[in-house]
Design an enzyme around this catalytic site. Sequence first.
Site, PDB file in Angstrom:
ATOM      1  N   LYS B  78       0.860  -1.186   0.000  1.00  0.00           N
ATOM      2  CA  LYS B  78       0.000   0.000   0.000  1.00  0.00           C
ATOM      3  C   LYS B  78       0.894   1.232   0.000  1.00  0.00           C
ATOM      4  O   LYS B  78       1.907   1.280   0.721  1.00  0.00           O
ATOM      5  CB  LYS B  78      -0.878  -0.031   1.248  1.00  0.00           C
ATOM      6  N   SER B 153      -9.520   1.691   3.086  1.00  0.00           N
ATOM      7  CA  SER B 153      -8.662   2.483   2.233  1.00  0.00           C
ATOM      8  C   SER B 153      -7.629   1.669   1.463  1.00  0.00           C
ATOM      9  O   SER B 153      -7.099   2.129   0.464  1.00  0.00           O
ATOM     10  CB  SER B 153      -7.920   3.521   3.077  1.00  0.00           C
ATOM     11  N   SER B 177      -9.674  -0.788   7.225  1.00  0.00           N
ATOM     12  CA  SER B 177      -9.112  -0.555   5.898  1.00  0.00           C
ATOM     13  C   SER B 177      -8.396  -1.746   5.275  1.00  0.00           C
ATOM     14  O   SER B 177      -7.985  -1.670   4.122  1.00  0.00           O
ATOM     15  CB  SER B 177      -8.156   0.639   5.931  1.00  0.00           C
TER      16      SER B 177
END
Lengths: 486, 489, 96
Positions: B78, B153, B177
């Site tokens: 990420k 996210s 997330s």
Amino acid sequence: MLDRYEPVIGLEIHAELLTHSKMFCGCRVVDSVEAAPNTAVCPVCLGMPGMLPVINRRAVEFAMRVALALNCEIQNHNIFARKNYFYPDLPKGYQISQYELPIGRHGWLDIALSDGTTKRIGIRRVHMEEDTGKLTHRDEGSLVDYNRSGVPLLEIVTEPDIRSGEEARAYATRIRQTLRYLGVNSGDMEKGVLRIEPNISIRPRGSEAFGTRIELKNLNSFRALADGTDFELDRQAAVLDGGGKVIQETRGWHDTRRETFSQRAKEEAEDYRYFAEPDLPPLFIDPAWIQTMRATLPELPQAKEARYRIDFGLSPVEATALADDRAVAEWFDAAIGAGGKPKSLANWILNDLFRLLNERGLTISDVPLAPAALVELQSLVDRGTINLTTAREVLAEMLESGRDPTTIIEAGGLGQISDEAALIAIVDQVITDNPGPLTNYLGGKESLLGWFVGQVMRATRGQANPALVNEIARRRLEEKRDTAGS
Amino acid sequence: MDIISLTLTELREALRRGETTSVAATQAMLDRIVALDNSLLSYLTITEEMALEQATAADQRRAAGEDTPLLGVPIALKDIICLSGAPTTAGSKILEGFNPPYNAFVVDRLLEAGAVILGKTNTDEFAMGSSTENSAYVTTRNPWDIERVPGGSSGGSAAAVAAGLAYGALGTDTGGSVRQPASFCGVVGIRPTYGRVSRWGVVAFASSLDQVGSFGRTAADVAAQLSVIAGHDPRDSTSLNIPVPDYEAALTGDIRGLRIGVPREYFVEGIEPDVEAAVRVAIDDLAALGAEIVEISLPHTQYGLPVYYLIASAEASANLARYDGTRFGPRAKGADMIDTVRQTRALFGPEVKRRIMLGAYALSAGYYDEYYGRALKVRTLIKEDFRRVFESVDVIAAPTSPATAFRVGERIDDPLNMYLADIFTLPLNLSASCGLSVPCGLDRQGLPIGLQLIGDTLQEARILNVAHTYEQARPRDRRLPAVPAGATG
Amino acid sequence: MSLSRDEVLKIAGLARLALSEEEVARFSDQLSAVLDYVARLDELDLRGIEPSVHAVARTNVMRDDVVMPSLSPTDALFNAAATSENQFLIQSILEE
């Protein structure tokens, strides 16, 4: 003004702690004046994304020692907080500080005033935080150096107990001395490692309510602190006398014009939005840890001064002078431990030794002079092996070479002549060589005895035992009188 | 052998047996990224050169007889996790062009374990969001339906793993997330106990809630990665100094006698019928596998969302104060120094601004007690809910999200409705629990549904074993979702 | 609870955010809605409840006072928008 107004002064002192590394990262603590900019910075103290703080244990222990030396209660449950504000020298946009639970509270420090009295100043809080970076200004803009960012900082805040510039100075001097004793701060105000900021207000005598206070900055010496504070008290009195109102603001001290000037008006209290630092777990200080730290405290200057006065019979001036610097005081203590006599040692140190050190621009730690060696020198004088004049020369030599006094005296043939027969011969020679003064002496001018003694001392290059010479010369001169009279 | 269809642990076995090479696997991933990511938009940066170098090195080490836990396995990060040598944006314009001079702890661990880093995946800006629509760069698409969001996210990581553009991926889970996008994309994702994985080098959103987790196609894939990234880091003061178990060895396939609690508060307000049905069926499956199912109550569940938003926003308002254009990131041109900072910070997107504002307000003079202070106290009650429940059950089973993937644009202008996507994931972030999401079927539109398994403090091995046992009993269709090639606007 | 335009501007000032007029209006509405929503916490009786700052309780985490390598000035300054004399360059701050 003092008849009409009561000054109310509190001091905030920020002291950097002399740890090896910074408060929350491993960057070296460097001299922020000397070091090349941004050479002691890392992602943590630059506030880069994803970086995290870890508490420096020694910084906490230094803070505890200061808090204990200032008679504070040590907080068991310590939490760090984020103090949020924007300024380019503050890389994270918040300063990690202590807010609700500072490490030390409810302390005090006694200060000595010039009239001989002592006054107790309350210490409201002692807390740990991190220093900010440093800004310098150029035509093209402002430059930021983060070498100082994250250096451990101690904030020491008094109660509003201070009433004059002199008291402010006495307090700040004592704090600086204490920090130096504890080995946690160099006390160098010029370099900003010790920063003093008084809050100053006045109120009409008898009034309970506090007046509007100003914060005074840019004080880079104790004299500036005393003068700036007094200037500000007078200025505020004049404002009030003229029917005006003191406005809350930050004022600076102009060191050459010797006056304060307005720097920044405080519109309203800043909203720092303090909250507990989630990146740092709480710190519990248990009694055992406090005890360990208390045990590391040196004898503090007040205690030393008292001991020197009470146990050794030194004058307050002597006691204060000897205790002023920890290295000197400990040197003195070691000399006492080696059998030195306090009063005489104090004289030797404060007069002869300090003069020699000053001439050379050195401190006691710089010279190879052992405390026991000075005691030995002192006893050589007491035993009459050498006289004071010789002793001073020997001391200078000891300072240079580190050799002990006996070795120096033997090597230089500087021993005092106390051999009576030898001295009688010299005295007789001087009398024989000076028939005129002898006649005058015998004629009643007995004060010439001193002149004869002086001649003998000169003849022996000052090594003769003056007391013995005095006695022999008197005896031999009187014998001449008997001879002449017979 | 279709190298794309292998799971992480299968690829690792193939590499160990010499049936393929890391370069082949890495190249296959890179080729597939080129082919499909124009429509999926899961990656923000592809570190092709670095990946092939690492793959070559891994093959050489393998040839020299070495073996490490992830030797030669291509993985995605990420883009909120710092990787030295590549930009880290956190999905924000305010970090455009930022090149961290450090690796995150988890990156160092991956590299030590021999992993190959394929690139940086898309995220909602500063991990604030549930759809990746708050990314300042692109909106990632759900591989099962590119009109829909992948969740967030960590939507880029979830989508990449789901679509076969990485064998595994790391994400962060502050309020859900990892689990919520895992649920939306039909993969497994774990949020470990706070402190299990170091936050060092992970761009902070909310310091007391952030935690790195892993994505995989199976529980075993997730376990293999977690074994590598978990562990103590002295640079993170909140990192736990407790030994890490072998998570893969814990996958016994036996959950007989395990007590599984089903919280009644997770089956109310707004849950989609298909989601509830699938989760209930999965819980029945767990019972069939020998677990004992008990109904439980987590009475303060409904307060999780407000508490979470106050605490996360308050912490974020401070964490994001460093973005002032002085030391890194772009700088706007303002009238003076202060205005320049204000204009620079206008580069934050609307959701980030909203949360900074909410956080600053909740901490401000006169409001602290009413908002932030109150939230901290209710957090205590929520922690207490979990503590009490875990006195009588071993694992909690619940839906991961009340809904399946929603359409791009559907909730973007309605922050509160968007926040509801996290309502079942965020309570555990406030506590000391851990959780994962494992796929448990599709809804009538063919969209994945996630079963959430919540464990007590440091019980990652236990929830992974429940997920693994469930997977063994109810094997999923191994086919990857059919992602259309071509560009997405 | 609704946030006025002035309150929004005040918070934006604290947070150093330049907001457009449109943003001020939108945030005023949206933040008001969020504050209304979080007001449900008022229902709870929180007397005697301790606040929780951390998820997992650790205490006394400290490091030894050991110097670690710093960045080179080049690396330290690499990401900065403007530099001069090995320092970060910003717009002039008026000398106080």
